[in-house]
Design an enzyme around this catalytic site. Structure first.
Site, mmCIF file in Angstrom:
data_model
loop_
_atom_site.group_PDB
_atom_site.id
_atom_site.type_symbol
_atom_site.label_atom_id
_atom_site.label_comp_id
_atom_site.label_asym_id
_atom_site.label_seq_id
_atom_site.Cartn_x
_atom_site.Cartn_y
_atom_site.Cartn_z
ATOM 1 N N HIS A 105 15.829 -22.823 30.227
ATOM 2 C CA HIS A 105 16.515 -23.494 29.103
ATOM 3 C C HIS A 105 16.543 -25.020 29.243
ATOM 4 C CE1 HIS A 105 19.612 -22.240 25.844
ATOM 5 N NE2 HIS A 105 19.114 -23.405 25.540
ATOM 6 N N LYS A 153 16.107 -17.177 27.011
ATOM 7 C CA LYS A 153 16.052 -18.343 27.907
ATOM 8 C C LYS A 153 16.999 -18.149 29.085
ATOM 9 C CE LYS A 153 15.662 -21.047 23.677
ATOM 10 N NZ LYS A 153 16.643 -20.425 22.773
ATOM 11 N N ASP A 199 14.607 -16.001 18.184
ATOM 12 C CA ASP A 199 14.865 -16.860 19.352
ATOM 13 C C ASP A 199 16.323 -16.728 19.767
ATOM 14 O OD1 ASP A 199 13.775 -19.423 20.929
ATOM 15 O OD2 ASP A 199 15.854 -19.818 20.332
ATOM 16 N N TYR A 232 23.601 -18.125 24.772
ATOM 17 C CA TYR A 232 24.189 -17.962 23.431
ATOM 18 C C TYR A 232 25.198 -16.807 23.394
ATOM 19 C CZ TYR A 232 20.164 -20.842 21.975
ATOM 20 O OH TYR A 232 19.214 -21.836 21.855
#
Ligand SMILES: NC(=O)c1ccc[n+]([C@@H]2O[C@H](COP(=O)([O-])OP(=O)(O)OC[C@H]3O[C@@H](n4cnc5c(N)ncnc54)[C@H](OP(=O)(O)O)[C@@H]3O)[C@@H](O)[C@H]2O)c1
Length: 269
Positions: free
Chosen positions: A109, A76, A46, A51
């Site tokens: 997200h 996401k 994931d 990120y």
């Protein structure tokens, strides 16, 4: 082993029951932990554009040498991306950074932009973004599509007005935080709940009663926490940058008794 078993999504696709989470994992660490996780049998990773580690995740995927179709990858779309055009661009950029022809799952997200107007619903904006998801789903670049942090109203908006229903809602579910009404709504509508922050981002181990129960089962707090999420029918995404923890989080083949599940459900944050 349960961590290699699958749930089935509404579109019939299989989704491995446990994923390696990568929030707050640097690009460099991501390459290392993703390779390690795939090497030891993880089947699900994931990540998220926000990120900042998709390139590292992609390097780890390549370095593992595993056939792309043998594991599942989720990314996401950032919360602040709320137009169709930007969503199209970001889906393409995400695939390029991960160096993969497709994602097994892509999620919106958050329903509202980070730092945006929290009193506004963003229903129209989410429908515009969802249109880009539906197109990428139809042409095979996204094998499944879903959302994250969506409320019942946010989900209902997509279900009432879009062509394809969301297949996943990734939300915070851990001992001390179980949003039962939202989880029940998802279940009733064949939307799989993924449990993020299964270890409450590391805060769970501070609670003595959780430590005592873990000891009773001869497991760590993290193993107990992941098993708790699995027994709720959700898909935990434990994150770690330590190989020993990543390995330990694969050992989830014990059963928490009904009585102990009730005791864990009674714990409040
Ligand atoms: N959709 C969203 O909005 C959203 C939000 C939050 C999270 N997520 C996803 O969910 C994933 C997990 O959530 P999270 O990042 O909050 O992390 P988490 O899994 O709840 O907690 C991570 C913490 O637990 C530690 N840990 C993990 N396994 C352990 C073990 N076996 N023994 C001891 N300590 C252990 C980690 O240590 P080290 O890292 O130091 O090794 C880290 O400090 C994220 O990485 C991300 O993929 C999604």
């Amino acid at each position: 082993m349960i961590f290699q078993e699958n749930y089935t999504l509404a579109n019939g696709n299989k989704i491995p029951k446990v994923a390696l989470g990568t929030w707050q994992t640097s690009d460099e660490d991501a390459a290392r932990v993703v390779k390690y996780a795939l090497d030891i049998g993880y089947l699900h990773i994931d990540t998220a554009i926000a990120y900042g580690n998709e390139a590292g995740v992609g390097k780890g995927m390549k370095a593992s040498g595993k056939a792309r179709e043998s594991y599942f990858v989720t990314s996401k779309l950032p919360a602040e991306i709320k137009t169709y055009e930007e969503a199209v661009q970001h889906i393409n950029d995400s695939l390029a950074r991960l160096d993969t022809p497709y994602l097994d799952l892509m999620l919106i997200h958050w329903p509202k932009p980070w730092g945006g107007d929290q009193n506004k619903t963003y229903f129209e904006e989410n429908l515009a973004v969802w249109k880009a998801f539906e197109e990428a789903y139809k042409d095979g670049r996204l094998k499944a599509i879903g959302v994250s942090n969506f409320s019942i109203a946010d989900l209902q908006n997509l279900m009432d007005n879009a062509e394809i229903k969301p297949m996943v809602n990734q939300i915070r579910v851990h001992i001390g935080h179980v949003p039962q009404e939202l989880m029940d709504f998802c279940k009733a509508n064949d939307i799989l709940v993924e449990a993020y922050s299964p270890n409450a981002t590391g805060r769970l181990s501070a609670k003595a009663e959780i430590g005592a129960m873990a000891e009773k089962y001869g497991v760590s707090v993290s193993q107990l926490a992941n098993r708790f999420d699995l027994q709720l029918g959700t898909l935990p995404l434990p994150k770690s940058v330590h190989e020993e923890y990543i390995k330990q989080n694969t050992r989830l083949d014990f059963v928490i008794s009904d009585e102990d599940m009730q005791a864990l459900l009674a714990i409040k944050e």
